[in-house]
Design a protein around this motif. Structure first.
Motif, PDB file in Angstrom:
ATOM      1  N   GLN A  35       0.827  -1.207   0.000  1.00 31.53           N
ATOM      2  CA  GLN A  35       0.000   0.000   0.000  1.00 31.53           C
ATOM      3  C   GLN A  35       0.864   1.262   0.000  1.00 31.53           C
ATOM      4  O   GLN A  35       0.596   2.204  -0.751  1.00 31.53           O
ATOM      5  CB  GLN A  35      -0.942   0.001   1.205  1.00 31.53           C
ATOM      6  CG  GLN A  35      -2.057  -1.012   1.100  1.00 31.53           C
ATOM      7  CD  GLN A  35      -2.875  -1.120   2.373  1.00 31.53           C
ATOM      8  OE1 GLN A  35      -2.536  -0.556   3.417  1.00 31.53           O
ATOM      9  NE2 GLN A  35      -3.966  -1.865   2.301  1.00 31.53           N
ATOM     10  N   LYS A  36       1.905   1.282   0.837  1.00 34.05           N
ATOM     11  CA  LYS A  36       2.805   2.450   0.870  1.00 34.05           C
ATOM     12  C   LYS A  36       3.549   2.606  -0.453  1.00 34.05           C
ATOM     13  O   LYS A  36       3.727   3.711  -0.950  1.00 34.05           O
ATOM     14  CB  LYS A  36       3.809   2.331   2.027  1.00 34.05           C
ATOM     15  CG  LYS A  36       3.202   2.490   3.382  1.00 34.05           C
ATOM     16  CD  LYS A  36       2.737   3.904   3.622  1.00 34.05           C
ATOM     17  CE  LYS A  36       2.252   4.060   5.045  1.00 34.05           C
ATOM     18  NZ  LYS A  36       1.686   5.369   5.299  1.00 34.05           N
ATOM     19  N   ALA A  37       3.977   1.490  -1.031  1.00 36.00           N
ATOM     20  CA  ALA A  37       4.694   1.548  -2.311  1.00 36.00           C
ATOM     21  C   ALA A  37       3.797   2.123  -3.402  1.00 36.00           C
ATOM     22  O   ALA A  37       4.245   2.942  -4.221  1.00 36.00           O
ATOM     23  CB  ALA A  37       5.177   0.156  -2.705  1.00 36.00           C
ATOM     24  N   LEU A  38       2.537   1.723  -3.421  1.00 39.41           N
ATOM     25  CA  LEU A  38       1.607   2.250  -4.421  1.00 39.41           C
ATOM     26  C   LEU A  38       1.379   3.746  -4.231  1.00 39.41           C
ATOM     27  O   LEU A  38       1.315   4.503  -5.212  1.00 39.41           O
ATOM     28  CB  LEU A  38       0.286   1.491  -4.375  1.00 39.41           C
ATOM     29  CG  LEU A  38       0.352   0.041  -4.856  1.00 39.41           C
ATOM     30  CD1 LEU A  38      -0.976  -0.667  -4.589  1.00 39.41           C
ATOM     31  CD2 LEU A  38       0.726  -0.031  -6.326  1.00 39.41           C
ATOM     32  N   LEU A  39       1.268   4.188  -2.986  1.00 45.03           N
ATOM     33  CA  LEU A  39       1.132   5.624  -2.721  1.00 45.03           C
ATOM     34  C   LEU A  39       2.367   6.386  -3.184  1.00 45.03           C
ATOM     35  O   LEU A  39       2.262   7.469  -3.783  1.00 45.03           O
ATOM     36  CB  LEU A  39       0.880   5.868  -1.231  1.00 45.03           C
ATOM     37  CG  LEU A  39      -0.482   5.444  -0.697  1.00 45.03           C
ATOM     38  CD1 LEU A  39      -0.530   5.577   0.825  1.00 45.03           C
ATOM     39  CD2 LEU A  39      -1.596   6.264  -1.334  1.00 45.03           C
ATOM     40  N   LEU A  40       3.548   5.831  -2.927  1.00 45.96           N
ATOM     41  CA  LEU A  40       4.788   6.484  -3.363  1.00 45.96           C
ATOM     42  C   LEU A  40       4.877   6.546  -4.887  1.00 45.96           C
ATOM     43  O   LEU A  40       5.301   7.562  -5.448  1.00 45.96           O
ATOM     44  CB  LEU A  40       6.003   5.749  -2.796  1.00 45.96           C
ATOM     45  CG  LEU A  40       6.257   5.936  -1.308  1.00 45.96           C
ATOM     46  CD1 LEU A  40       7.383   5.011  -0.845  1.00 45.96           C
ATOM     47  CD2 LEU A  40       6.598   7.372  -0.991  1.00 45.96           C
ATOM     48  N   LEU A  41       4.477   5.486  -5.542  1.00 46.67           N
ATOM     49  CA  LEU A  41       4.479   5.486  -7.006  1.00 46.67           C
ATOM     50  C   LEU A  41       3.547   6.563  -7.560  1.00 46.67           C
ATOM     51  O   LEU A  41       3.869   7.245  -8.538  1.00 46.67           O
ATOM     52  CB  LEU A  41       4.090   4.110  -7.542  1.00 46.67           C
ATOM     53  CG  LEU A  41       5.153   3.034  -7.442  1.00 46.67           C
ATOM     54  CD1 LEU A  41       4.565   1.671  -7.811  1.00 46.67           C
ATOM     55  CD2 LEU A  41       6.353   3.353  -8.312  1.00 46.67           C
ATOM     56  N   GLU A  42       2.403   6.720  -6.925  1.00 41.23           N
ATOM     57  CA  GLU A  42       1.472   7.764  -7.359  1.00 41.23           C
ATOM     58  C   GLU A  42       2.078   9.149  -7.153  1.00 41.23           C
ATOM     59  O   GLU A  42       1.946  10.034  -8.000  1.00 41.23           O
ATOM     60  CB  GLU A  42       0.141   7.631  -6.623  1.00 41.23           C
ATOM     61  CG  GLU A  42      -0.907   8.623  -7.042  1.00 41.23           C
ATOM     62  CD  GLU A  42      -1.304   8.543  -8.511  1.00 41.23           C
ATOM     63  OE1 GLU A  42      -1.809   9.559  -9.025  1.00 41.23           O
ATOM     64  OE2 GLU A  42      -1.115   7.492  -9.156  1.00 41.23           O
ATOM     65  N   GLU A  43       2.762   9.355  -6.035  1.00 45.97           N
ATOM     66  CA  GLU A  43       3.428  10.637  -5.786  1.00 45.97           C
ATOM     67  C   GLU A  43       4.523  10.894  -6.815  1.00 45.97           C
ATOM     68  O   GLU A  43       4.684  12.019  -7.290  1.00 45.97           O
ATOM     69  CB  GLU A  43       4.003  10.671  -4.372  1.00 45.97           C
ATOM     70  CG  GLU A  43       2.948  10.772  -3.290  1.00 45.97           C
ATOM     71  CD  GLU A  43       3.527  10.784  -1.899  1.00 45.97           C
ATOM     72  OE1 GLU A  43       4.766  10.886  -1.736  1.00 45.97           O
ATOM     73  OE2 GLU A  43       2.737  10.675  -0.942  1.00 45.97           O
TER      74      GLU A  43
ATOM     75  N   GLN B  34       2.988  11.964 -10.044  1.00 44.35           N
ATOM     76  CA  GLN B  34       2.487  13.326  -9.986  1.00 44.35           C
ATOM     77  C   GLN B  34       3.602  14.356  -9.780  1.00 44.35           C
ATOM     78  O   GLN B  34       3.328  15.552  -9.675  1.00 44.35           O
ATOM     79  CB  GLN B  34       1.443  13.452  -8.879  1.00 44.35           C
ATOM     80  CG  GLN B  34       0.189  12.642  -9.135  1.00 44.35           C
ATOM     81  CD  GLN B  34      -0.794  12.709  -7.990  1.00 44.35           C
ATOM     82  OE1 GLN B  34      -0.578  13.390  -6.981  1.00 44.35           O
ATOM     83  NE2 GLN B  34      -1.902  11.981  -8.125  1.00 44.35           N
ATOM     84  N   GLY B  35       4.843  13.893  -9.691  1.00 40.80           N
ATOM     85  CA  GLY B  35       5.983  14.796  -9.541  1.00 40.80           C
ATOM     86  C   GLY B  35       6.117  15.426  -8.170  1.00 40.80           C
ATOM     87  O   GLY B  35       6.731  16.472  -8.026  1.00 40.80           O
ATOM     88  N   ARG B  36       5.572  14.807  -7.153  1.00 46.20           N
ATOM     89  CA  ARG B  36       5.656  15.398  -5.806  1.00 46.20           C
ATOM     90  C   ARG B  36       6.249  14.429  -4.779  1.00 46.20           C
ATOM     91  O   ARG B  36       5.973  14.516  -3.594  1.00 46.20           O
ATOM     92  CB  ARG B  36       4.289  15.898  -5.356  1.00 46.20           C
ATOM     93  CG  ARG B  36       3.182  14.897  -5.408  1.00 46.20           C
ATOM     94  CD  ARG B  36       1.832  15.521  -5.032  1.00 46.20           C
ATOM     95  NE  ARG B  36       0.795  14.515  -5.051  1.00 46.20           N
ATOM     96  CZ  ARG B  36       0.447  13.779  -4.011  1.00 46.20           C
ATOM     97  NH1 ARG B  36       1.052  13.939  -2.861  1.00 46.20           N
ATOM     98  NH2 ARG B  36      -0.510  12.875  -4.121  1.00 46.20           N
TER      99      ARG B  36
END
Length: 93
Positions: A56-64, A67-69
């Motif tokens: 779950q954390k890895a997926l959130l990081l990939l999304e960030e 999005q360039g953030r």
């Protein structure tokens, strides 16, 4: 200790063939907590490494990142020992 639950299933099958009863003569602990406790004749004691939380954390990081953030982050996941039938305590020690 067997580092993988799939390998631990094989070990659980072979130990009695070699004359070792689990957990009467030998305890077996694995890592992961991916398998159902009912996947083996003797339910496997395991170290839950919280893989679902890591994913779950890895997926959130990939999304960030997408999005360039994304910034540098560090996460800690506390493993949990789940004691089942394949391990017993050492008596008299």
């Amino acid at each position: 200790y067997v580092s993988d639950e799939v390998m631990a299933c094989g070990v659980l099958k072979k130990l009695p063939e070699a004359g070792y009863k689990v957990p009467e003569k030998i305890s077996l602990v694995s890592c992961g907590n991916f398998l159902s406790p009912y996947a083996t004749a003797v339910s496997l004691t395991t170290l839950d490494i919280k893989m679902e939380q890591m994913v779950q954390k890895a997926l959130l990081l990939l999304e960030e990142i997408r999005q360039g953030r994304a910034g540098q982050k560090r996460f800690m996941f506390k493993p949990e020992l789940i004691v089942r039938e394949s391990a017993t305590s050492v008596k008299g020690r």
